[in-house]
Design an enzyme around this catalytic site. Structure first.
Site, PDB file in Angstrom:
ATOM      1  N   ASP A 133     -18.860   2.440  13.099  1.00 10.51           N
ATOM      2  CA  ASP A 133     -17.446   2.655  12.635  1.00 10.51           C
ATOM      3  C   ASP A 133     -16.844   1.411  12.365  1.00 10.51           C
ATOM      4  O   ASP A 133     -16.167   0.703  13.364  1.00 10.51           O
ATOM      5  CB  ASP A 133     -16.817   3.629  13.391  1.00 10.51           C
ATOM      6  CG  ASP A 133     -15.367   4.025  12.637  1.00 10.51           C
ATOM      7  OD1 ASP A 133     -15.147   3.574  11.725  1.00 10.51           O
ATOM      8  OD2 ASP A 133     -14.755   5.103  13.349  1.00 10.51           O
ATOM      9  N   GLU A 172       0.677  -1.054   0.019  1.00  9.27           N
ATOM     10  CA  GLU A 172      -0.090   0.076   0.056  1.00  9.27           C
ATOM     11  C   GLU A 172       0.800   1.445   0.007  1.00  9.27           C
ATOM     12  O   GLU A 172       1.977   1.263   0.148  1.00  9.27           O
ATOM     13  CB  GLU A 172      -0.857   0.060   1.131  1.00  9.27           C
ATOM     14  CG  GLU A 172      -0.037   0.057   2.538  1.00  9.27           C
ATOM     15  CD  GLU A 172      -1.126  -0.067   3.738  1.00  9.27           C
ATOM     16  OE1 GLU A 172      -1.962   0.705   3.727  1.00  9.27           O
ATOM     17  OE2 GLU A 172      -1.251  -1.015   4.390  1.00  9.27           O
ATOM     18  N   LYS A 229      -5.449  -3.631  13.861  1.00  9.89           N
ATOM     19  CA  LYS A 229      -4.689  -2.494  14.830  1.00  9.89           C
ATOM     20  C   LYS A 229      -5.324  -2.814  16.386  1.00  9.89           C
ATOM     21  O   LYS A 229      -6.479  -2.834  16.520  1.00  9.89           O
ATOM     22  CB  LYS A 229      -4.934  -1.238  14.092  1.00  9.89           C
ATOM     23  CG  LYS A 229      -4.276  -0.950  12.790  1.00  9.89           C
ATOM     24  CD  LYS A 229      -4.470   0.483  12.229  1.00  9.89           C
ATOM     25  CE  LYS A 229      -3.696   0.840  11.108  1.00  9.89           C
ATOM     26  NZ  LYS A 229      -4.432   0.098  10.070  1.00  9.89           N
TER      27      LYS A 229
END
Length: 303
Positions: A136, A23, A157
């Site tokens: 979210d 990425e 994460k």
């Protein structure tokens, strides 16, 4: 779709050699210049040293690039105000002639379009804490459920709700495989305290699993998530990290940080609270993931 390849990536594709997608948000949003460029180049070097070709993916002035040459990487590393691209806005950036770094979801999309089976990142997004009220949830999870790319990460994460993230991945039929251990890692920490659903111990085993799913579509059509624990010498133990995250999260709540601002704000604050240790660990785990991804790609190319 018009994809722009470097000569190195184009040759590797035509020769069916091992390739690892990367990425570009690490360049556009991860670190300031020139640290971002140095980091990107070091990760690419690790992949080459382990027998594969790196393909950093980005949108530059509306053109989708799979692989960046030195001049393009240098230019991208110095740009300000670039977009952070996911599934919803990748095509939009291309239509508008914009420049942006690709997140996990957008990189998976581009990698699949280019015919690249392995992607190395730091950690994936997932279900945020309090998602039962905010809803979210990262687009990374749906992308893993639909896009046939193997993602090598250090897990979700640790600022996320890891049990809910794991449940969401299970619902989408995504194999979550811990590399070389029974515990699910948690980004900065080797052990989240949660058992991993699956375990494989070698790059060859992972490549064999990928090959079986490729040959037998009924066995799975989406992505594979490899969770690779950060080296022990670089980790921050989970109890210590959990305390730091709680402090940062409470501060974010007090300041009403929300939406897309939450993750970068928390990561930045965690660097401050940890005295820079979390950033050092982040760098170490990205490099560790790149090495494993290259080994998997080499094995898969040979299968």
């Amino acid at each position: 779709m018009d994809i722009h390849y470097t000569e190195e990536v184009s040759n590797a594709l035509s020769e069916k050699r091992a390739i690892v997608a990367l990425e570009s948000t690490i360049i556009t949003h991860g670190m300031p210049y020139p640290d971002n460029l140095e980091m990107a180049r070091s990760v690419e070097a690790i992949i080459r040293d382990n027998g594969a070709v790196p393909a950093t993916i980005a949108v530059i002035e509306g053109k989708l690039h799979v692989g960046l040459d030195d001049e393009q990487a240098e230019w991208l590393a110095q740009q300000k105000g670039t977009m952070k691209l996911s599934r919803a806005d990748l095509a939009y950036a291309m239509v508008r002639g914009a420049t942006g770094g690709t997140t996990v979801a957008a990189t998976m999309m581009a990698a699949q379009a280019a015919g690249i089976a392995v992607f190395a990142t730091g950690g994936i997004g997932g279900v945020h804490r309090g998602a039962e009220e905010t809803f979210d949830i990262s687009a990374d999870l749906d992308e893993l459920g639909r896009t046939a790319v193997t993602v090598v990460s250090a897990g979700a994460k640790a600022i996320l709700d890891i049990p809910k993230t794991l449940e969401a991945l299970e619902t989408r039929g995504v194999p979550v495989i811990a590399y070389g251990q029974d515990a699910l890692p948690a980004f900065w920490s080797r052990d989240s305290g949660i058992a991993a659903p699956l375990r494989l111990d070698t790059a060859a085993q992972i490549a064999q699993f990928m090959q079986l799913r490729t040959e037998q579509k009924a066995f799975g059509h989406g992505g594979i998530l490899i969770t690779n624990p950060v080296p022990e010498s670089d980790e921050i133990p989970y109890p210590e990290m959990a305390t730091i995250i709680t402090v940062a999260q409470n501060e974010a709540d007090q300041k009403n940080v929300s939406g897309k601002d939450v993750t970068p704000w928390l990561l930045s604050r965690i660097v401050e609270i940890s005295g820079g240790k979390s950033l050092e660990t982040n760098i170490a785990l990205v490099k560790n993931n790149a090495e494993l991804a290259a080994k998997i790609a080499v094995e898969f190319a040979a299968s």
